[in-house]
Write a protein that holds these residues in place. Sequence first.
Motif, PDB file in Angstrom:
ATOM      1  N   MET A   1     109.637  62.735  11.122  1.00 45.53           N
ATOM      2  CA  MET A   1     109.895  61.324  11.224  1.00 45.53           C
ATOM      3  C   MET A   1     111.051  61.088  12.173  1.00 45.53           C
ATOM      4  SD  MET A   1     109.048  60.271   7.341  1.00 45.53           S
ATOM      5  CE  MET A   1     109.304  61.846   6.587  1.00 45.53           C
ATOM      6  N   GLN A   2     112.093  61.859  12.099  1.00 46.12           N
ATOM      7  CA  GLN A   2     113.200  61.907  13.033  1.00 46.12           C
ATOM      8  C   GLN A   2     113.703  60.545  13.471  1.00 46.12           C
ATOM      9  OE1 GLN A   2     112.045  64.529  16.155  1.00 46.12           O
ATOM     10  NE2 GLN A   2     111.807  66.247  14.787  1.00 46.12           N
ATOM     11  N   THR A   3     114.290  59.792  12.546  1.00 40.59           N
ATOM     12  CA  THR A   3     114.856  58.497  12.857  1.00 40.59           C
ATOM     13  C   THR A   3     116.052  58.656  13.780  1.00 40.59           C
ATOM     14  OG1 THR A   3     116.073  58.669  10.797  1.00 40.59           O
ATOM     15  CG2 THR A   3     114.104  57.303  10.781  1.00 40.59           C
ATOM     16  N   ALA A   4     116.214  57.703  14.667  1.00 42.20           N
ATOM     17  CA  ALA A   4     117.263  57.780  15.663  1.00 42.20           C
ATOM     18  C   ALA A   4     118.656  57.713  15.047  1.00 42.20           C
ATOM     19  CB  ALA A   4     117.083  56.653  16.681  1.00 42.20           C
ATOM     20  N   ASP A   5     118.885  56.836  14.084  1.00 38.67           N
ATOM     21  CA  ASP A   5     120.192  56.697  13.454  1.00 38.67           C
ATOM     22  C   ASP A   5     120.020  56.608  11.949  1.00 38.67           C
ATOM     23  OD1 ASP A   5     122.819  56.321  12.824  1.00 38.67           O
ATOM     24  OD2 ASP A   5     122.972  54.319  13.699  1.00 38.67           O
ATOM     25  N   PRO A   6     119.757  57.724  11.273  1.00 40.41           N
ATOM     26  CA  PRO A   6     119.509  57.716   9.846  1.00 40.41           C
ATOM     27  C   PRO A   6     120.677  57.218   9.017  1.00 40.41           C
ATOM     28  CG  PRO A   6     118.813  59.786  10.804  1.00 40.41           C
ATOM     29  CD  PRO A   6     119.567  59.034  11.849  1.00 40.41           C
ATOM     30  N   SER A   7     121.911  57.295   9.506  1.00 46.25           N
ATOM     31  CA  SER A   7     123.045  56.826   8.722  1.00 46.25           C
ATOM     32  C   SER A   7     122.972  55.326   8.485  1.00 46.25           C
ATOM     33  CB  SER A   7     124.360  57.184   9.417  1.00 46.25           C
ATOM     34  OG  SER A   7     124.460  56.501  10.653  1.00 46.25           O
ATOM     35  N   ALA A   8     122.235  54.609   9.311  1.00 48.85           N
ATOM     36  CA  ALA A   8     122.123  53.165   9.157  1.00 48.85           C
ATOM     37  C   ALA A   8     120.933  52.768   8.298  1.00 48.85           C
ATOM     38  CB  ALA A   8     122.004  52.502  10.526  1.00 48.85           C
ATOM     39  N   LEU A   9     120.219  53.719   7.740  1.00 44.63           N
ATOM     40  CA  LEU A   9     119.008  53.392   6.993  1.00 44.63           C
ATOM     41  C   LEU A   9     119.283  52.612   5.726  1.00 44.63           C
ATOM     42  CD1 LEU A   9     116.980  56.685   7.348  1.00 44.63           C
ATOM     43  CD2 LEU A   9     116.642  54.538   8.540  1.00 44.63           C
ATOM     44  N   THR A  10     120.311  52.965   4.983  1.00 49.14           N
ATOM     45  CA  THR A  10     120.531  52.288   3.710  1.00 49.14           C
ATOM     46  C   THR A  10     121.818  51.501   3.652  1.00 49.14           C
ATOM     47  OG1 THR A  10     121.529  54.238   2.728  1.00 49.14           O
ATOM     48  CG2 THR A  10     119.153  53.945   2.414  1.00 49.14           C
ATOM     49  N   ASP A  75     110.043  54.656  13.455  1.00 50.54           N
ATOM     50  CA  ASP A  75     110.235  55.853  14.267  1.00 50.54           C
ATOM     51  C   ASP A  75     108.897  56.516  14.585  1.00 50.54           C
ATOM     52  OD1 ASP A  75     112.085  57.912  15.457  1.00 50.54           O
ATOM     53  OD2 ASP A  75     110.934  59.138  14.057  1.00 50.54           O
ATOM     54  N   LEU A  76     108.030  56.587  13.580  1.00 50.71           N
ATOM     55  CA  LEU A  76     106.711  57.197  13.799  1.00 50.71           C
ATOM     56  C   LEU A  76     105.904  56.427  14.841  1.00 50.71           C
ATOM     57  CD1 LEU A  76     105.978  57.989  10.083  1.00 50.71           C
ATOM     58  CD2 LEU A  76     106.005  59.698  11.904  1.00 50.71           C
ATOM     59  N   ALA A  77     106.092  55.119  14.881  1.00 51.92           N
ATOM     60  CA  ALA A  77     105.336  54.275  15.814  1.00 51.92           C
ATOM     61  C   ALA A  77     105.936  54.257  17.216  1.00 51.92           C
ATOM     62  CB  ALA A  77     105.254  52.850  15.267  1.00 51.92           C
ATOM     63  N   SER A  78     107.135  54.816  17.355  1.00 53.49           N
ATOM     64  CA  SER A  78     107.779  54.780  18.671  1.00 53.49           C
ATOM     65  C   SER A  78     107.073  55.742  19.634  1.00 53.49           C
ATOM     66  CB  SER A  78     109.262  55.126  18.557  1.00 53.49           C
ATOM     67  OG  SER A  78     109.418  56.477  18.221  1.00 53.49           O
ATOM     68  N   PRO A  79     107.049  55.405  20.918  1.00 53.56           N
ATOM     69  CA  PRO A  79     106.328  56.220  21.903  1.00 53.56           C
ATOM     70  C   PRO A  79     106.826  57.666  22.002  1.00 53.56           C
ATOM     71  CG  PRO A  79     107.047  54.134  22.885  1.00 53.56           C
ATOM     72  CD  PRO A  79     107.641  54.209  21.512  1.00 53.56           C
ATOM     73  N   GLY A  80     108.099  57.917  21.761  1.00 56.35           N
ATOM     74  CA  GLY A  80     108.632  59.254  21.914  1.00 56.35           C
ATOM     75  C   GLY A  80     108.442  60.160  20.711  1.00 56.35           C
ATOM     76  N   ASN A  81     107.809  59.661  19.648  1.00 53.08           N
ATOM     77  CA  ASN A  81     107.649  60.481  18.451  1.00 53.08           C
ATOM     78  C   ASN A  81     106.634  61.587  18.706  1.00 53.08           C
ATOM     79  OD1 ASN A  81     106.428  61.247  15.732  1.00 53.08           O
ATOM     80  ND2 ASN A  81     108.231  60.063  15.156  1.00 53.08           N
ATOM     81  N   ALA A  82     106.998  62.804  18.312  1.00 51.18           N
ATOM     82  CA  ALA A  82     106.172  63.979  18.626  1.00 51.18           C
ATOM     83  C   ALA A  82     105.080  64.274  17.606  1.00 51.18           C
ATOM     84  CB  ALA A  82     107.081  65.202  18.766  1.00 51.18           C
ATOM     85  N   TRP A  83     105.025  63.544  16.497  1.00 52.99           N
ATOM     86  CA  TRP A  83     103.972  63.793  15.509  1.00 52.99           C
ATOM     87  C   TRP A  83     102.603  63.527  16.124  1.00 52.99           C
ATOM     88  CZ3 TRP A  83     103.505  64.854  10.158  1.00 52.99           C
ATOM     89  CH2 TRP A  83     104.694  65.197   9.533  1.00 52.99           C
ATOM     90  N   ASP A  84     101.602  64.263  15.664  1.00 51.15           N
ATOM     91  CA  ASP A  84     100.237  63.994  16.126  1.00 51.15           C
ATOM     92  C   ASP A  84      99.782  62.657  15.530  1.00 51.15           C
ATOM     93  OD1 ASP A  84      98.233  64.691  13.632  1.00 51.15           O
ATOM     94  OD2 ASP A  84     100.064  65.907  13.591  1.00 51.15           O
ATOM     95  N   ALA A  86      97.160  61.686  13.850  1.00 51.92           N
ATOM     96  CA  ALA A  86      96.672  61.683  12.467  1.00 51.92           C
ATOM     97  C   ALA A  86      97.841  61.744  11.489  1.00 51.92           C
ATOM     98  CB  ALA A  86      95.718  62.860  12.243  1.00 51.92           C
ATOM     99  N   GLY A  87      98.819  62.567  11.768  1.00 54.03           N
ATOM    100  CA  GLY A  87     100.000  62.667  10.909  1.00 54.03           C
ATOM    101  C   GLY A  87     100.778  61.363  10.884  1.00 54.03           C
ATOM    102  N   LYS A  88     100.943  60.758  12.066  1.00 54.94           N
ATOM    103  CA  LYS A  88     101.624  59.463  12.149  1.00 54.94           C
ATOM    104  C   LYS A  88     100.904  58.428  11.291  1.00 54.94           C
ATOM    105  CE  LYS A  88     103.292  59.843  16.890  1.00 54.94           C
ATOM    106  NZ  LYS A  88     103.273  59.226  18.222  1.00 54.94           N
ATOM    107  N   ALA A  89      99.591  58.380  11.441  1.00 53.42           N
ATOM    108  CA  ALA A  89      98.805  57.383  10.703  1.00 53.42           C
ATOM    109  C   ALA A  89      98.958  57.561   9.200  1.00 53.42           C
ATOM    110  CB  ALA A  89      97.336  57.467  11.104  1.00 53.42           C
ATOM    111  N   ARG A  90      98.924  58.810   8.729  1.00 55.99           N
ATOM    112  CA  ARG A  90      99.065  59.063   7.289  1.00 55.99           C
ATOM    113  C   ARG A  90     100.445  58.636   6.781  1.00 55.99           C
ATOM    114  NH1 ARG A  90      96.026  63.750   8.651  1.00 55.99           N
ATOM    115  NH2 ARG A  90      97.928  64.966   8.834  1.00 55.99           N
ATOM    116  N   LEU A  91     101.479  58.981   7.533  1.00 62.27           N
ATOM    117  CA  LEU A  91     102.823  58.634   7.089  1.00 62.27           C
ATOM    118  C   LEU A  91     103.091  57.129   7.186  1.00 62.27           C
ATOM    119  CD1 LEU A  91     104.728  61.702   8.511  1.00 62.27           C
ATOM    120  CD2 LEU A  91     104.524  61.076   6.095  1.00 62.27           C
ATOM    121  N   ILE A  92     102.571  56.478   8.207  1.00 59.21           N
ATOM    122  CA  ILE A  92     102.731  55.022   8.314  1.00 59.21           C
ATOM    123  C   ILE A  92     101.977  54.340   7.172  1.00 59.21           C
ATOM    124  CG2 ILE A  92     102.137  52.999   9.717  1.00 59.21           C
ATOM    125  CD1 ILE A  92     102.865  54.753  12.204  1.00 59.21           C
TER     126      ILE A  92
END
Length: 138
Positions: A1-10, A75-84, A86-92
């Motif tokens: 998933m690799q969020t750009a700034d996870p410290s700001a998530l919560t 993050d999964l929907a961003s163009p630079g995300n390396a997930w395949d 199918a994986g992106k779709a499942r996680l989204i």
Amino acid sequence: MQTADPSALTSRPRGAAAAYGSVIRETETPRDIEYRVLARTTDQLETAAQPGAGPTALPAALHDNRMVWTAFAADLASPGNAWDDAGKARLISLAAWVVAESERVLQGAKPPNALIEINRIIMRGLKPAPLMQPEGTA
């Protein structure tokens, strides 16, 4: 998933967390950060589900958990995300389920157990148990 700034998530870091934030981002892998963020929100959900937690604990925990999953989906929907794809779709899809399930929990129709379990499953995937080595090997 690799969020750009996870410290700001919560929440926004304060004090020492703000000072050490850049060090954490430089020393932890994205998976480590995602694991830590999920562990924190899962702990919030578990604490909020306990009797006597107070009337605002569960809504606050659900909000934070939704924010984490929304950030993951973005993050999964961003163009630079390396997930395949199918994986992106499942996680989204899972992120959308988290949002819907959170609403059911808020309405009092369900306890947060399924949300906690999903977070734990994802955490196990982010940080799998170390492989055991046979005795006598190093």
